[in-house]
Enzyme design. Structure first.
Site, PDB file in Angstrom:
ATOM      1  CG  ASP A 272      56.777   9.751   0.706  1.00  0.00           C
ATOM      2  OD1 ASP A 272      55.710   9.933   1.328  1.00  0.00           O
ATOM      3  OD2 ASP A 272      57.757   9.192   1.222  1.00  0.00           O
TER       4      ASP A 272
HETATM    5  C1  BGC Z   1      56.038   8.552   4.260  1.00  0.00           C
HETATM    6  C2  BGC Z   1      55.265   7.509   3.495  1.00  0.00           C
HETATM    7  C3  BGC Z   1      53.829   7.514   3.951  1.00  0.00           C
HETATM    8  C4  BGC Z   1      53.250   8.916   3.740  1.00  0.00           C
HETATM    9  C5  BGC Z   1      51.814   9.055   4.155  1.00  0.00           C
HETATM   10  C6  BGC Z   1      55.376   9.920   4.178  1.00  0.00           C
HETATM   11  O1  BGC Z   1      55.992  10.807   5.024  1.00  0.00           O
HETATM   12  O2  BGC Z   1      57.351   8.627   3.775  1.00  0.00           O
HETATM   13  O3  BGC Z   1      55.831   6.240   3.687  1.00  0.00           O
HETATM   14  O4  BGC Z   1      53.090   6.549   3.264  1.00  0.00           O
HETATM   15  O5  BGC Z   1      54.011   9.824   4.502  1.00  0.00           O
HETATM   16  O6  BGC Z   1      51.661   9.012   5.528  1.00  0.00           O
END
Ligand code: BGC
Length: 740
Positions: A272
């Site tokens: 993540d």
């Molecule tokens: C989220 C993800 C997301 C990523 C990119 C993170 O903060 O938890 O689900 O895909 O950001 O935007």
């Protein structure tokens, strides 16, 4: 021209050298032709590529080069990998190095309904269509990886991201996620199932350490991921922010042990954004690509920032000085190259499409089929379009843009039909009037901004409008603002926000003909329920929201959605909340999932707590009966298939669809068990007055529980019960059977 002898010799030696270098490095042909792309051929090609990559090139492939991309190797023609959020639409282009949008004018897309709505359709074929059409948009936008679907289990109605997930039941989530993934990947776009694992709340998501039993882990929280891997053959998976048993989940031992070893996942684990915290653990325990929010993985800015990521220079150094083996980076690069061959270099992938009529049609179909009719006293719905009647649509959600806000799943759709617009276009004879009633302030990712309008005036106006109307449709619920249905933190109150309850009570005083369009991705407190005649749960429906809502309100579509999670009467009726702070939200450091396997309806059933609305519940404008429920035999061994056959009759006066749900329970067991668990369902469409025979087949082996004594699944022998009904709390038939 005559070349002097000496020069001839020099040219000869130079040519010899170049030939030797090329031969030594055996630079492979990167592209594959149509028909060549067999697994064996690709794997051999990957071997030959890894053999010629430098260590620096390999490490460069394992971390971000921008907010949403990673480096390729230009000298060999290996492309970059481009990703985009998210689960229900392709996100607008984001700047290379910052979170601002890139300001493109050609990146508007179709917003599909959020995944809670998809789960509520209980229709796996529709999930496949959804995935395919969304995948086409991702392809058109030249992405390789779409960062979705999310399958974290709905544990508490406070989780700000529940709207992005597939509900509280592992069987339902598994059944819906597999066709979605297949649909996306048919376009040569990798789905990226997220967030692995136990990211069941947003509050303290970046630090909370989850303690949960092995049974709950395997029986509740992991099955949808396992189905994504083993049945959906998903090509990518995202780690989570939180910790599990003291270790960050993005580089937790379970990635290596369970995901990659036991389940045989051969795709790429993407972190993540900024969820990596250690080079060594990241190298060892499974994350293959480090992506980031900040510019050094920790959220601070330095020059040449991506080189500071844990899987960048520190990784390179650790391999060079022998602390970490080069095999570790080779395995990551192998997976990344596999992903590239499945996506960018896939000779079979099409060109994609954006905003086609078909995409809008599918978005509307999913939206209309996922809407759940919760209450319908005196047949309040459907509302006829009659000359001379006035329908007052009151509430901010009638016009609020619900694709804005909510965090990373925010979208920039080409258009978004609001509930008000949808109703106005559908109702040609009745007069539709609207007033806001309340105002909540703008959707901002990580702050709560107060409303600007005078709330008292909005309130007074709403009562005036309600007085004069024949029917009031209140369009309220939650929205995508911080502390509502939004990433980054959780909700703080179970009751409806922004004074809606007071407003509904007052409207009721002047007009009893009151219905509620409930726009939320979560269960909310419903003290106001007795004041309404009808309630429709409309979720967040994307581009075609207003049309789909009007379809159901008008009766053009007969509702057939079922709740993918339970609505408790009181917050503390929910299992996670009933154990106090240590269970939810934790003490700031640790959290214990004290309810164990008793999540959602498993808790309500077993503890005999009546929910406000049960998992699997949803009304129709028609009526159905389930009869003649039969089981194919009385005794089964572990290799048998349990086939449940039943008749469904539409006894109402219009066509419709019913979802027959098959649960299984084992009353006497050596381990604790829920009263019953969903093991199969079938959605059956029927014309009025017609009957169909349908069946659900369950593998006896799927009734196994996770046996912590052997760290594996065990099928217990003895007496079981089948429960067949149209909601978890509306069982029509119970049948005994034996596993021997
Ligand atoms: C989220 C993800 C997301 C990523 C990119 C993170 O903060 O938890 O689900 O895909 O950001 O935007």
């Amino acid at each position: 021209m005559r070349v002097p002898f000496k020069k001839n010799i020099i040219v000869f030696i130079l040519c010899l050298n170049i030939t030797c270098i090329l031969a030594q490095n055996k630079i492979p042909k990167i592209q594959v032709e149509k028909g060549e792309a067999t697994t064996a051929f690709i794997e051999a090609k990957i071997d030959s590529i890894i053999a010629v990559l430098t260590l620096e090139e390999k490490v460069a492939m394992t971390h971000a080069q921008s907010k949403f991309s990673t480096k390729g190797v230009a000298r060999l023609g290996i492309p970059e990998v481009w990703m985009s959020d998210g689960p229900h639409g392709v996100r607008e282009e984001i700047s290379w190095d910052a979170w601002e949008n890139a300001g493109w004018s050609n990146d508007s897309i179709t917003a599909f309904p959020a995944l809670t709505c998809l789960a509520a359709t209980f229709n796996p074929e529709l999930a496949n269509k959804y995935g395919y059409n969304l995948g086409e948009e991702a392809r058109y936008r030249e992405k390789d990886v779409l960062l979705g679907p999310g399958v974290n289990i709905y544990r508490t109605p406070f989780n700000g991201r529940n709207f992005e997930y597939l509900g509280e039941d592992p069987f339902l989530a598994s059944t819906m996620v597999v066709p979605y993934i297949k649909g996306i990947q048919e376009n040569g776009i990798a789905a990226c199932v997220k967030h692995f694992a136990l990211n069941n709340q947003e509050h303290w998501r970046d630090k909370i350490n989850v303690e949960v039993s092995d049974r709950a882990l395997h029986e509740i929280y992991l099955p949808a991921f396992k189905a994504a891997v083993q049945k959906g053959n998903v090509w990518a998976l995202m780690g989570a922010y939180n910790k599990f048993r003291g270790q960050y989940t993005t580089h937790n031992k379970i990635l290596h042990k369970i995901l990659k070893t036991d389940w045989g996942f051969d795709g790429v684990v993407i972190s993540d954004w900024s969820s990596v915290h250690s080079t060594k653990e990241a190298a060892l325990y499974g994350v293959d690509m480090e992506m980031g929010t900040g510019t050094d993985g920790l959220g601070t800015t330095t020059s040449n920032h991506y080189e500071h990521y844990y899987l960048a220079t520190p990784f390179l150094k650790a391999i060079k000085n022998g602390e970490l083996s080069e095999d570790l980076v080779n395995d990551k690069v192998r997976r990344i190259l596999r992903l590239i061959y499945r996506t960018n270099l896939n000779p079979d992938r099409g060109l994609g499409k954006l905003n086609t009529k078909q995409h809008h049609k599918v978005a509307r179909e999913v939206a209309a089929e996922g809407i759940v009719l919760l209450k319908n006293q005196d047949n309040f719905f459907p509302i006829q379009d009659k000359e001379g009647i006035t329908i007052a649509v009151i509430g901010e959600n009638a016009t609020r843009n619900m694709t804005q806000g909510g965090g990373s799943s925010q979208l920039k759709p080409l258009f978004e039909i609001s509930p008000l617009q949808g109703l106005k276009e559908r109702y040609k004879h009745a007069k539709i009037i609207h007033t806001m009633g309340y105002e909540s302030g703008p959707s901002v990712y990580d702050a709560t901004i107060p409303a600007a309008l005078n709330q008292d005036s909005l309130y007074v106006k709403a009562i005036e409008v309600a007085k004069k109307a024949d029917i009031v449709l209140f369009a309220g619920g939650l929205n995508k603002s911080y502390h509502q249905d939004s990433e980054g933190d959780d909700r703080e109150n179970f009751a409806l926000p922004y004074g809606q309850e007071k407003l509904i009570n007052s409207i009721y005083e002047v007009n009893k003909n009151l219905g509620f369009l409930l726009l939320t991705g979560n269960a909310v407190g419903m003290n106001w329920l007795p004041k309404t005649k009808g309630v429709i749960q409309t979720w967040y429906l994307g581009s075609m929201a207003g049309y789909a809502i009007a379809d159901v309100v008008s009766g053009d579509v007969n509702p057939s959605g079922k709740l993918p999670f339970s609505f408790p009467k009181e917050l503390n009726d929910n299992a996670a909340h009933s154990f106090g702070e240590i269970s939810y939200p934790g003490n700031g450091v640790d959290q214990e999932y004290k309810e164990d396997i008793f999540v959602g309806y498993r808790w309500f059933d077993t503890k005999k707590i009546e929910p406000q609305y049960a998992f699997g519940y949803g009304l129709s404008y028609s009526n159905f009966t389930i009869s003649d429920v039969k089981i194919n035999q009385a005794k089964f061994n572990k290799n048998d298939k349990i086939k449940v056959t039943f008749n469904v009759t539409n006894t109402g006066d219009r066509e419709g669809a019913e979802v027959v749900q098959v649960y299984v329970g084992k009353p006497k067991s050596k381990v604790k068990r829920a009263l019953k668990e969903l093991k199969g369902f079938a959605k059956i469409s029927l014309d009025k007055g017609t009957e169909k025979t349908a069946s659900v087949t369950i593998n006896a082996s799927d009734l196994a529980y996770y046996n912590t004594e052997i760290s594996d699944w065990s099928l217990e022998k003895g007496t079981y019960y089948l429960y067949v009904g149209n909601a978890s709390n509306n069982i029509k038939k119970k049948i005994k059977f034996i596993i021997y």
